[in-house]
Design an enzyme around this catalytic site. Structure first.
Site, PDB file in Angstrom:
ATOM      1  N   ASN A   1     -49.531 -32.022 -33.374  1.00 28.75           N
ATOM      2  CA  ASN A   1     -48.107 -32.333 -33.161  1.00 28.75           C
ATOM      3  C   ASN A   1     -47.461 -33.108 -34.313  1.00 28.75           C
ATOM      4  O   ASN A   1     -46.275 -32.970 -34.566  1.00 28.75           O
ATOM      5  CB  ASN A   1     -47.896 -33.048 -31.823  1.00 28.75           C
ATOM      6  CG  ASN A   1     -48.713 -34.306 -31.689  1.00 28.75           C
ATOM      7  OD1 ASN A   1     -49.649 -34.544 -32.450  1.00 28.75           O
ATOM      8  ND2 ASN A   1     -48.362 -35.118 -30.722  1.00 28.75           N
TER       9      ASN A   1
ATOM     10  N   GLU B   1     -57.399 -41.789 -30.171  1.00 31.95           N
ATOM     11  CA  GLU B   1     -55.979 -41.701 -29.775  1.00 31.95           C
ATOM     12  C   GLU B   1     -55.831 -40.450 -28.943  1.00 31.95           C
ATOM     13  O   GLU B   1     -55.755 -39.346 -29.482  1.00 31.95           O
ATOM     14  CB  GLU B   1     -55.092 -41.621 -31.025  1.00 31.95           C
ATOM     15  CG  GLU B   1     -55.041 -42.890 -31.839  1.00 31.95           C
ATOM     16  CD  GLU B   1     -54.297 -44.021 -31.154  1.00 31.95           C
ATOM     17  OE1 GLU B   1     -53.709 -43.800 -30.068  1.00 31.95           O
ATOM     18  OE2 GLU B   1     -54.307 -45.135 -31.696  1.00 31.95           O
TER      19      GLU B   1
ATOM     20  N   CYS C   1     -47.846 -37.479 -27.437  1.00 36.14           N
ATOM     21  CA  CYS C   1     -48.882 -38.028 -26.553  1.00 36.14           C
ATOM     22  C   CYS C   1     -48.364 -39.149 -25.667  1.00 36.14           C
ATOM     23  O   CYS C   1     -48.779 -39.306 -24.529  1.00 36.14           O
ATOM     24  CB  CYS C   1     -50.033 -38.533 -27.395  1.00 36.14           C
ATOM     25  SG  CYS C   1     -49.494 -39.642 -28.693  1.00 36.14           S
TER      26      CYS C   1
ATOM     27  N   GLU D   1     -54.154 -47.958 -33.747  1.00 31.59           N
ATOM     28  CA  GLU D   1     -53.699 -47.571 -35.077  1.00 31.59           C
ATOM     29  C   GLU D   1     -52.510 -48.453 -35.442  1.00 31.59           C
ATOM     30  O   GLU D   1     -51.929 -49.132 -34.587  1.00 31.59           O
ATOM     31  CB  GLU D   1     -53.296 -46.088 -35.094  1.00 31.59           C
ATOM     32  CG  GLU D   1     -54.508 -45.198 -34.876  1.00 31.59           C
ATOM     33  CD  GLU D   1     -54.313 -43.752 -35.298  1.00 31.59           C
ATOM     34  OE1 GLU D   1     -53.374 -43.109 -34.810  1.00 31.59           O
ATOM     35  OE2 GLU D   1     -55.126 -43.254 -36.111  1.00 31.59           O
TER      36      GLU D   1
HETATM   37  P1  NAD Z   1     -57.597 -31.162 -29.117  1.00 33.16           P
HETATM   38  O1  NAD Z   1     -58.370 -32.198 -28.428  1.00 33.16           O
HETATM   39  O2  NAD Z   1     -57.732 -29.761 -28.667  1.00 33.16           O
HETATM   40  O3  NAD Z   1     -57.973 -31.151 -30.665  1.00 33.16           O
HETATM   41  C1  NAD Z   1     -57.835 -32.303 -31.468  1.00 33.16           C
HETATM   42  C2  NAD Z   1     -58.661 -32.135 -32.723  1.00 33.16           C
HETATM   43  O4  NAD Z   1     -60.046 -32.217 -32.402  1.00 33.16           O
HETATM   44  C3  NAD Z   1     -58.473 -30.801 -33.438  1.00 33.16           C
HETATM   45  O5  NAD Z   1     -58.476 -31.019 -34.826  1.00 33.16           O
HETATM   46  C4  NAD Z   1     -59.710 -30.025 -33.020  1.00 33.16           C
HETATM   47  O6  NAD Z   1     -60.098 -29.040 -33.949  1.00 33.16           O
HETATM   48  C5  NAD Z   1     -60.731 -31.130 -32.971  1.00 33.16           C
HETATM   49  N1  NAD Z   1     -61.907 -30.865 -32.134  1.00 33.16           N
HETATM   50  C6  NAD Z   1     -61.999 -30.081 -31.032  1.00 33.16           C
HETATM   51  N2  NAD Z   1     -63.255 -30.128 -30.522  1.00 33.16           N
HETATM   52  C7  NAD Z   1     -63.971 -30.956 -31.308  1.00 33.16           C
HETATM   53  C8  NAD Z   1     -65.311 -31.423 -31.301  1.00 33.16           C
HETATM   54  N3  NAD Z   1     -66.178 -31.031 -30.362  1.00 33.16           N
HETATM   55  N4  NAD Z   1     -65.705 -32.284 -32.264  1.00 33.16           N
HETATM   56  C9  NAD Z   1     -64.846 -32.700 -33.196  1.00 33.16           C
HETATM   57  N5  NAD Z   1     -63.557 -32.293 -33.272  1.00 33.16           N
HETATM   58  C10 NAD Z   1     -63.115 -31.431 -32.329  1.00 33.16           C
HETATM   59  O7  NAD Z   1     -56.090 -31.650 -29.061  1.00 33.16           O
HETATM   60  P2  NAD Z   1     -54.773 -30.885 -29.560  1.00 33.16           P
HETATM   61  O8  NAD Z   1     -54.498 -29.794 -28.590  1.00 33.16           O
HETATM   62  O9  NAD Z   1     -54.875 -30.578 -31.003  1.00 33.16           O
HETATM   63  O10 NAD Z   1     -53.676 -32.030 -29.416  1.00 33.16           O
HETATM   64  C11 NAD Z   1     -53.065 -32.347 -28.215  1.00 33.16           C
HETATM   65  C12 NAD Z   1     -53.700 -33.555 -27.579  1.00 33.16           C
HETATM   66  O11 NAD Z   1     -53.710 -34.634 -28.494  1.00 33.16           O
HETATM   67  C13 NAD Z   1     -52.944 -34.047 -26.372  1.00 33.16           C
HETATM   68  O12 NAD Z   1     -53.841 -34.410 -25.353  1.00 33.16           O
HETATM   69  C14 NAD Z   1     -52.221 -35.274 -26.889  1.00 33.16           C
HETATM   70  O13 NAD Z   1     -51.892 -36.211 -25.905  1.00 33.16           O
HETATM   71  C15 NAD Z   1     -53.189 -35.791 -27.880  1.00 33.16           C
HETATM   72  N6  NAD Z   1     -52.513 -36.649 -28.872  1.00 33.16           N
HETATM   73  C16 NAD Z   1     -52.732 -38.004 -28.857  1.00 33.16           C
HETATM   74  C17 NAD Z   1     -52.066 -38.827 -29.746  1.00 33.16           C
HETATM   75  C18 NAD Z   1     -52.289 -40.316 -29.752  1.00 33.16           C
HETATM   76  O14 NAD Z   1     -52.006 -40.943 -30.749  1.00 33.16           O
HETATM   77  N7  NAD Z   1     -52.767 -40.931 -28.688  1.00 33.16           N
HETATM   78  C19 NAD Z   1     -51.191 -38.270 -30.673  1.00 33.16           C
HETATM   79  C20 NAD Z   1     -50.987 -36.898 -30.667  1.00 33.16           C
HETATM   80  C21 NAD Z   1     -51.665 -36.092 -29.761  1.00 33.16           C
END
Ligand code: NAD
Length: 485
Positions: free
Chosen positions: A154, A251, A285, A459
């Site tokens: 995002n 996060e 998020c 962060e």
């Molecule tokens: P996701 O969990 O599908 O993926 C996040 C990242 O992790 C990607 O780069 C993905 O390739 C990687 N990944 C996936 N499986 C992995 C593994 N087994 N080991 C290591 N890396 C792995 O999330 P998304 O769909 O990309 O993003 C949306 C989510 O992120 C939502 O739940 C949102 O709330 C959260 N988010 C949190 C924040 C925050 O600061 N708290 C900010 C933005 C988004």
């Protein structure tokens, strides 16, 4: 396509772009049209190894520089990002589909803020001196070593900078893996850092999906992992890091409550709810997606919300008049559509929107459900799209209890003109990042992060330094050693 969105190569390793066509190719899709705008290759084990090797090597010299020297490079990078804000914002819009109206003020600018803030802080990082009679202890604030950053889709520029800036300021090196959905922007961050004078190998970008992330997390050379992503991924990454006792920052997702009391300023409360649900098409998020509205103001709130939503300019994200764009991908749009269908099936009242737009790209209308109850799926699960759930409440006590009845704890907000109530309620809410008469502000000076399932660590702010450094404690004896034998 008027812009050249194909990067020079897929990865950025050891100070230069690196291509490795042995890795599987994956497309980069422009969310506003569904067209392929670039092709990127996933990192092979050889590329991952090269990046970690470069980072391990470069980290030692980087840590040996003074904080002022490191900080100067980060601040120069911040200046370059600001100078190129428009170009970087356009790329962010292609990568994510977010409107240029947003990306011009929220992405490279926020990344630059982090580089500037931690660049400024770098020279002031110190240990302390603890006098113990004649003897004394001093502490050295040392870097952790090689850190891995893993991003969500995002905020690709912002996430790369929010992780790189504190990590690098503290003398660490980083290997960053962007989300496979938005691989373009982090490469620009690497380019700019190097143009600002960052030594080769200190910040590297490798592409790929979960398996590339997993390979990075489990590598012995890595001391810390900072993930921005969903809770299920967070659990996997945290567990993998724990196996080797690595540091983590998590996060993760949320289902944050926004409490609107009868005495709230109506337009400010509606504005907060709009910002907390529809900015970036709701893909934030910290969004306040459970909007608890006290019964006395409920009707007026829903009416005013609908009036203001009718003013959303939905369209081409590259047109600066547009303030509501598509979702990031076809897959994400379908997830959100499923939640909308569940909301209707479980008896919530669709008060606004709910439909896909009849045009190319992954566009959904801003959507509001009223008469939502706590047990409905749309009130319990993170949707990560433009869907607001409005719930009614009677008393402050009830609102607090229901707001906290979730396993998440990223953010929370309160709208009221009663200042004692505002602080009393915020103190009771189980969330890491809170707002009073506002929503979703994220200045670099303030800690950002969640409690409960929403995360570990913080962060931004001075607090991030604690998550990218460790203290070595050194006892210094001035007299003789008295051993028992
Ligand atoms: P996701 O969990 O599908 O993926 C996040 C990242 O992790 C990607 O780069 C993905 O390739 C990687 N990944 C996936 N499986 C992995 C593994 N087994 N080991 C290591 N890396 C792995 O999330 P998304 O769909 O990309 O993003 C949306 C989510 O992120 C939502 O739940 C949102 O709330 C959260 N988010 C949190 C924040 C925050 O600061 N708290 C900010 C933005 C988004």
């Amino acid at each position: 396509m008027t812009h050249d969105t194909q990067p020079k190569a897929s990865h950025f390793v050891d100070g230069a772009y690196l291509e490795d066509k042995d890795g599987a190719a994956f497309p980069v899709i422009y969310p506003a049209s569904g067209e392929r705008i670039a092709t990127v290759h996933s990192a092979t084990p050889a590329t991952i190894d090269r990046a970690l090797d470069a980072a391990s090597r470069a980290q030692k010299d980087w840590a040996a520089m003074t904080g002022a020297q490191r900080g100067r490079i980060l601040r120069r990078a911040a200046d370059l990002m600001r100078e190129r804000n428009r170009e970087l914002s356009v790329l962010e819009t292609y990568d994510t589909g977010k409107p240029l109206q947003e990306t011009l003020v929220a992405d490279a600018t926020s990344g630059a803020d982090a580089l500037e803030y931690f660049g400024g802080l770098a020279a002031s990082l110190t240990g302390e001196h603890i006098q113990l009679g004649q003897d004394w202890v001093y502490t050295r604030r040392e870097p952790l070593g090689v850190c891995v950053g893993i991003g969500a889709w995002n905020y690709p520029t912002q996430i790369a900078c929010w992780k790189a800036a504190p990590a690098l300021a503290c003398g660490n090196a980083m290997v960053f893996k962007p989300s496979e959905t938005t691989p373009l922007c982090a490469l620009k961050v690497a380019e700019i850092l190097h143009e600002a004078g960052l030594p080769a190998g200190v910040f590297n970008v490798v592409q790929g999906a979960g398996e590339v992330g997993a390979a990075l997390v489990t590598d012995r050379r890595v001391a810390k992992v900072s993930l921005t992503g969903s809770v299920p991924t967070g659990k996997k990454v945290y567990a993998a890091a724990a196996a080797e006792m690595k540091h983590v920052t998590m996060e993760l997702g949320g289902k944050s409550p926004l409490l609107v009391f009868d005495d709230a300023d109506l337009d400010n409360a509606v504005g907060g709810a709009i910002l907390g649900n529809f900015y970036s098409s709701g893909q934030v998020c910290s969004n306040g997606t459970r909007v608890f509205v006290q019964k006395g103001i409920r009707g007026a709130f829903l009416d005013r919300l609908s009036e203001r939503l009718a003013g959303a300019v939905i369209g081409d994200p590259l047109d600066e008049a547009t303030n509501f764009g598509p979702l990031v991908s076809d897959a994400q749009m379908k997830i959100v559509q499923d939640y909308i269908a569940k909301g209707e099936a479980e008896g919530a009242r669709l008060a606004y929107g709910g439909k896909r737009l009849d045009r190319a790209g992954f566009y959904l209308e801003p959507t509001v459900f009223a008469d939502v109850t706590d047990d409905m799926t749309i009130a319990r699960e993170e949707i990560f799209g433009p869907v607001m759930a409005v719930l009614d409440f009677d008393t402050e006590e009830e609102a607090i209890a229901r707001a906290n009845a979730t396993r998440y704890g990223l953010s929370a907000g309160v709208f009221t003109q009663n200042i004692t109530r505002a602080h009393r309620v915020i103190a009771e809410l189980q969330a890491g990042t809170c707002f009073i008469n506002s929503y979703n502000d994220a200045p670099v000076e303030a800690p950002f992060g969640g409690v409960k399932l929403s995360g570990v660590g913080r962060e931004n702010s001075k607090e991030a330094v604690h998550h990218y450094s460790q203290l070595k404690s050194v006892y210094v004896r001035m007299g003789d050693v008295e051993a028992p034998f």
